[in-house]
Design an enzyme around this catalytic site. Structure first.
Site, short mmCIF file in Angstrom:
data_model
loop_
_atom_site.label_atom_id
_atom_site.label_comp_id
_atom_site.label_asym_id
_atom_site.label_seq_id
_atom_site.Cartn_x
_atom_site.Cartn_y
_atom_site.Cartn_z
CG ASN A 158 -2.02 1.02 1.15
OD1 ASN A 158 -1.78 2.19 0.88
ND2 ASN A 158 -3.25 0.59 1.37
CG HIS A 217 -8.48 -2.33 -4.05
ND1 HIS A 217 -9.47 -1.42 -4.41
CD2 HIS A 217 -8.11 -1.99 -2.79
CE1 HIS A 217 -9.66 -0.58 -3.41
NE2 HIS A 217 -8.87 -0.89 -2.41
#
Lengths: 332, 332
Positions: free
Chosen positions: A75, A165
């Site tokens: 991330n 996602h």
């Protein structure tokens, strides 16, 4: 470095992003919606906009360029950092540790789909395989205790990126809610000598009223004490404590069961915002006789208000028996 | 009759409104917003639109007509029903009881204010007095265990009526979250011989960095492990386990402290949606040495997503020290 702080009254841990010097002015009622990136960094051809990939399904090999079916990247704005020591410490009566952990994004397809259900069963299987592979890898890091796979669909369910996602957050603590489930299941095992969730599967299959889907190895049902309308759980019929111990040969059947359950919910509720998450056993624990991994799918069609926050008591206006009957009959 | 059902895995209870024959078709993504009533049943002159009042602040006496400053009425669409037996029973491995309890609405003013902060300090004191009086009355019903006072402001915080009001839900079970706080505090008391919240008040006053307001008998501070940006707790400095045991002579000071805290939050965040709730001791328990009542104010400026649902772990992007500094400096 973010900090993990423990609330001594509630007993839970909070990730405090203490170093971000955001001004409180930034927080109006609409600040929660993150700005849309243009172009989308999760689309094929934009691989340079994400950090280097950790793992991918790439029929023709390669990395960090086009040609993938699904990929895992760190991330870019992680809640926890993978480097460093926990440095557990106190401040008077408070407990603190460094925000060490992992925060990864599983990009499920190069196409900008709005939901996982736009993918084929094979593609969904690949996504499940990526979840499994990442959990198996991260259990080697002894600082880390627990891996939570989850998915937010729709802004109201907390999604800040539209491109479909999932996420994986790995924490150095077993989260309170999971530990409490494990403790309850252990207590049940203690006086019954059986797994609570295995017994639940048997009771649900026998009564049938809350079953949404029944495949040879998996079941989807709306729990007896559903907290939310159309809440649906998906789990293996045979006992298994760790999601990542699922046999590769069963992942396609699981993909079918999960995808069909989501499709039924999307049809029934006109593509609602939703979350799903996997509850599984702590990364480093040996196989447990008393805990049983499961998916929880939570359509976000109602608001959680003061009563729910204050009590952990939920009010559900759609009986799970009605929701399950409706979902069972829905073609998907 | 709604049913209370226990989730054996999570250990929490859910109110299942099992008799409402709502069709699943009714639940689209926008169904959460209740239709606005016209005229507003909470405004002065519309008293016939609510059930008969239970209690009111009426300088000139009377009932069920105009002339009140604040009033308590049964909720017209109650989550729990006041009549009947609990009839505790099982269904295989599941636990059920009848949804017996109380669900009341505290209408804080005859005027259609958008927030409690539009009221005078005297009027807010009256509202607190009504909370107290209702809890004192309901503790006489031995079927009931716990009274939760809460307030939802703004649609995003779960409010379905715009007219400023609070609610009281009284349950036949001590809710999991409250019981868990009480257990944690009891454990602390067990090895320290002191109340955890009293110690917390002392540490917060001594460090000062998270204090928002400090009055002779009350403190407002942003907790060390705040789960949400600008989360603020208000509590008495002197130990008291039950909110309803608060001396009438202190209610005006508490009203000032609560109202000012809310005003500061409204100014800082441009009138955000918020919830507040009171955590207090079970209705029928004797005074507890180890638990200490408190208000929790939760601005709803961020979304709760899959990670939070799955773990009970929260991610907070505004350190409580920054939030408290900002609120301290805000004039209110």
């Amino acid at each position: 470095m973010p900090e993990l702080r423990r609330d001594p009254v509630a007993g839970c841990w909070v990730i405090e992003a203490s170093e971000r010097a955001r001004r409180p002015d930034d927080f109006g009622p609409v600040a929660a919606a993150a700005p849309r990136s243009e172009p989308c960094p999760f689309c094929e051809g934009s691989e340079r906009l994400t950090p280097h990939e950790i793992l991918a399904v790439r029929p023709n090999g390669g990395a960090n360029g086009p040609g993938w079916r699904s990929r895992v990247v760190p991330n870019k704005f992680p809640a926890l950092m993978v480097e460093g020591d926990l440095a557990k410490r106190g401040d008077g009566l408070y407990d603190i540790m460094n925000g060490v952990g992992a925060h990864e994004v599983i990009i499920e397809t190069p196409r900008h789909e709005l939901s996982l259900t736009g993918l084929s069963e094979d593609e969904v299987r690949d996504v499940l395989w990526l979840y499994k592979a990442r959990l198996l890898d991260l259990r080697n890091d002894r600082r880390l205790q627990y891996g939570l796979v989850f998915k937010n669909v729709g802004e109201r369910a907390g999604a800040s990126m539209e491109h479909t996602h999932s996420q994986l957050i790995v924490t150095p603590i077993v989260p309170l809610r999971v530990q409490s489930e494990i403790d309850n299941c252990q207590q049940y095992f203690g006086y019954r000598g059986r797994c609570l969730l295995c017994d639940m599967v048997a009771q649900e299959l026998s009564s049938g009223v809350r079953v949404v889907l029944d495949t040879p190895n998996f079941i989807a049902f709306d729990p007896f004490a559903s907290r939310f309308p159309f809440e649906t759980h998906v789990l293996p019929k045979r006992h298994l404590s760790h999601f990542e111990a699922t046999d590769d040969g069963l992942l396609l059947e699981l993909a079918r069961c999960l995808r069909s359950s989501l499709l039924k919910i999307e049809k029934a509720l006109d593509r609602p915002p939703y979350n799903y998450l996997i509850h599984t056993s702590p990364l480093n624990s040996k196989p447990l006789e008393h805990y049983h991994w499961h998916f929880e799918i939570i359509p976000r069609i109602t608001r959680v208000a003061g009563f729910e926050w204050g009590t952990g008591f939920y009010i559900n206006t759609v009986p799970p028996e009605s929701a399950a009957r409706y979902l069972r009959e829905m073609q998907a």
